[in-house]
Design a protein around this motif. Structure first.
Motif, mmCIF file in Angstrom:
data_model
loop_
_atom_site.group_PDB
_atom_site.id
_atom_site.type_symbol
_atom_site.label_atom_id
_atom_site.label_comp_id
_atom_site.label_asym_id
_atom_site.label_seq_id
_atom_site.Cartn_x
_atom_site.Cartn_y
_atom_site.Cartn_z
ATOM 1 N N GLU A 121 0.823 -1.227 0.000
ATOM 2 C CA GLU A 121 0.000 0.000 0.000
ATOM 3 C C GLU A 121 0.853 1.273 0.000
ATOM 4 O O GLU A 121 0.320 2.365 -0.156
ATOM 5 N N ASP A 122 2.177 1.108 0.213
ATOM 6 C CA ASP A 122 3.028 2.311 0.190
ATOM 7 C C ASP A 122 3.196 2.855 -1.232
ATOM 8 O O ASP A 122 3.452 4.042 -1.415
ATOM 9 N N VAL A 129 3.283 6.697 -2.131
ATOM 10 C CA VAL A 129 2.349 7.489 -1.324
ATOM 11 C C VAL A 129 2.344 7.087 0.159
ATOM 12 O O VAL A 129 1.738 7.756 0.989
ATOM 13 N N LYS A 130 3.003 5.960 0.480
ATOM 14 C CA LYS A 130 3.156 5.527 1.879
ATOM 15 C C LYS A 130 1.834 5.448 2.654
ATOM 16 O O LYS A 130 1.727 5.954 3.775
ATOM 17 N N ARG A 131 0.832 4.864 2.034
ATOM 18 C CA ARG A 131 -0.476 4.775 2.722
ATOM 19 C C ARG A 131 -0.327 4.007 4.037
ATOM 20 O O ARG A 131 -0.890 4.400 5.056
ATOM 21 N N GLU A 132 0.417 2.879 4.000
ATOM 22 C CA GLU A 132 0.637 2.096 5.219
ATOM 23 C C GLU A 132 1.572 2.844 6.188
ATOM 24 O O GLU A 132 1.221 3.084 7.339
ATOM 25 N N LYS A 134 2.534 5.873 6.470
ATOM 26 C CA LYS A 134 2.126 7.173 7.025
ATOM 27 C C LYS A 134 0.736 7.110 7.629
ATOM 28 O O LYS A 134 0.116 8.137 7.909
ATOM 29 N N ASN A 135 0.253 5.925 7.821
ATOM 30 C CA ASN A 135 -1.035 5.722 8.490
ATOM 31 C C ASN A 135 -2.176 6.492 7.834
ATOM 32 O O ASN A 135 -2.864 7.288 8.487
ATOM 33 N N ASP A 136 -2.378 6.262 6.548
ATOM 34 C CA ASP A 136 -3.513 6.841 5.834
ATOM 35 C C ASP A 136 -4.804 6.425 6.562
ATOM 36 O O ASP A 136 -5.090 5.234 6.708
ATOM 37 N N GLU A 138 -7.913 6.333 5.841
ATOM 38 C CA GLU A 138 -8.882 5.490 5.116
ATOM 39 C C GLU A 138 -8.439 4.029 5.087
ATOM 40 O O GLU A 138 -9.264 3.121 5.130
ATOM 41 N N ALA A 163 -0.701 2.272 9.417
ATOM 42 C CA ALA A 163 -2.120 1.926 9.263
ATOM 43 C C ALA A 163 -2.412 0.545 9.841
ATOM 44 O O ALA A 163 -3.467 0.309 10.421
#
Ligand code: AMP
Length: 400
Positions: A121-122, A129-132, A134-136, A138, A163
């Motif tokens: 997910e990053d 985008v580092k969703r994991e 950076k603790n996105d 959503e 996340a």
């Protein structure tokens, strides 16, 4: 401190999201060392035996671009887990969407599912985008929606707000510690917050700069703080003792002075060293008291220091150890670390805790790990815990 643990949860028929630490060394799809998978088994088996449906999430390595993904798939980990459990484990090669949701819907009580690497997910559509990492918000919310309860057993990432730990926990009614996490909280958390005295800390390793936070925090809690290893020589320099070519951090000499002034006789330094002309196991070595002659570097503490440290440690009821006493990777300079490790093993009335990273590697390599009370599994996480910081991964676990 009383955190909710997996034993407090009603698990029968529940979808149990579990954050585990399966960040194992992996090369060309082959797992080098499966210690971390083995370490997670007690919590996984507990969930299975209590009728839970275990949905396992972990990161594996670092993903910065799309091309990093194939080599860091969780598939080999799921296969190894299946062998270790002697039971089929479902591997889902995605981190969100219908395929994952359907696989979860198809689980029976006692089943185990491994989701693809959370750090996939990053990188989304080629973008870092580092969703994991950076603790996105959503993403945490979505993963939380896949389960009924959450168990966090990944101490190694507890100092990070991701996340898959904090994100999920903050979207669940119940977030509990697994057995590994519970042990870390019990031993390191108690040693730092509520130690049985006398409490002695042993700090070693290469650099003062890496350990400033730990030194300061433990000086305020411990009765004695023993310093050994490479960082000794920055303190020696601050005292005006000759250090030859030993490791030194010139820009930390003033800080070492300040620490010594503040600590007084609480701080215990080595009084002799094993020295050599080269950083090499075969280099000729000798033992000197205090001053290191020109042309020599100190690579281990000497026998008088070992005796001194044993004397400081003999009545301890709590001991926390972080960092080796010398260059333990070279057998001729491992003696100080080995002797201290063996001695800690004889302190039957004491809780002896090794604080992760290189210290864990040292006690395992030297064969003394089994005689100690607790060997931390986290590197950065243990260090931050010993610094007295609040770890977000632990803070996000529910109170009992
Ligand atoms: P740390 O990661 O800070 O705990 O440091 C561990 C490293 O410190 C190990 O790789 C040791 O080889 C190294 N070390 C310990 N004592 C010395 C020393 N006297 N000189 C140089 N390196 C040392």
């Amino acid at each position: 401190m009383a955190k909710l643990t997996v034993e407090d949860l009603e698990l029968e028929g529940k979808k149990v999201l579990m954050r585990v630490d399966f960040n194992v060394p992996i090369k060309d799809g082959v797992i080098g060392n499966d210690n971390r998978i083995v370490a997670a088994l007690p919590t996984i088996k507990y969930v299975m035996e209590h009728g839970g449906r275990a949905i396992l999430l972990s990161h594996l390595g670092r993903i910065k671009k799309e091309e990093d993904k194939p080599a860091l798939s969780m598939r080999p980990v799921a296969e190894r887990l299946s062998n270790l459990l002697d039971k089929p484990v479902t591997f889902v090669p995605v981190t969100e969407g219908k395929q994952l949701e359907d696989a979860i819907d198809n689980m029976n009580n006692g089943d185990v599912l491994v989701m693809e690497n959370t750090r996939y997910e990053d990188v989304v559509d080629g973008e870092n985008v580092k969703r994991e990492s950076k603790n996105d918000p959503e993403l945490g919310k979505y993963w939380a929606s896949l389960g009924d309860v959450f168990v966090n057993d990944a101490f190694g990432t507890a100092h990070r707000s991701h996340a898959s730990n904090v994100g999920i926990a903050s979207n669940m009614d119940q977030a509990a510690a697994g057995f590994l996490m519970e042990k870390e909280i019990k031993f390191i958390g108690n040693a730092v917050d509520n130690p049985v005295h006398p409490f002695v800390a042993i700090l070693g390793g290469a650099k003062v700069s890496d350990k400033i936070g730990v030194i300061n925090n433990l000086l305020s809690k411990a009765d004695k703080v023993i310093v050994g290893g490479g960082m000794t020589y920055t303190f020696y320099a601050a005292k005006g003792i000759k250090i030859g070519n030993s490791l030194v951090e010139e820009d930390k000499i003033d800080l070492a002075k300040e620490i010594m002034e503040k600590a007084g006789d609480k701080l215990v330094l080595p009084i002799d060293s094993v020295i050599a002309k080269e950083f090499n196991n075969d280099a000729e070595s000798k033992i000197v008291d205090n001053d290191i002659p020109d042309g020599y570097m100190a690579l281990d503490i000497g026998p008088k220091s070992v005796d001194l440290f044993k004397d400081v440690l003999k009545d301890a009821k709590t001991v926390v150890w972080n960092g080796p006493m010398g260059v333990f990777e070279m057998s001729n300079f491992a003696n100080g670390t080995l002797e201290i490790g063996k001695f800690l093993g004889t302190l039957s009335d004491a809780t002896t805790i090794v604080g992760g990273g290189d210290s864990t590697a040292a006690v395992q390599q030297l064969g003394v790990a089994d005689s100690l009370t607790h060997i931390s599994t986290g590197g950065g996480a243990s260090l931050e815990y010993l610094e007295g910081k609040t770890l977000p991964g632990i803070a996000s676990i529910s109170e009992k």
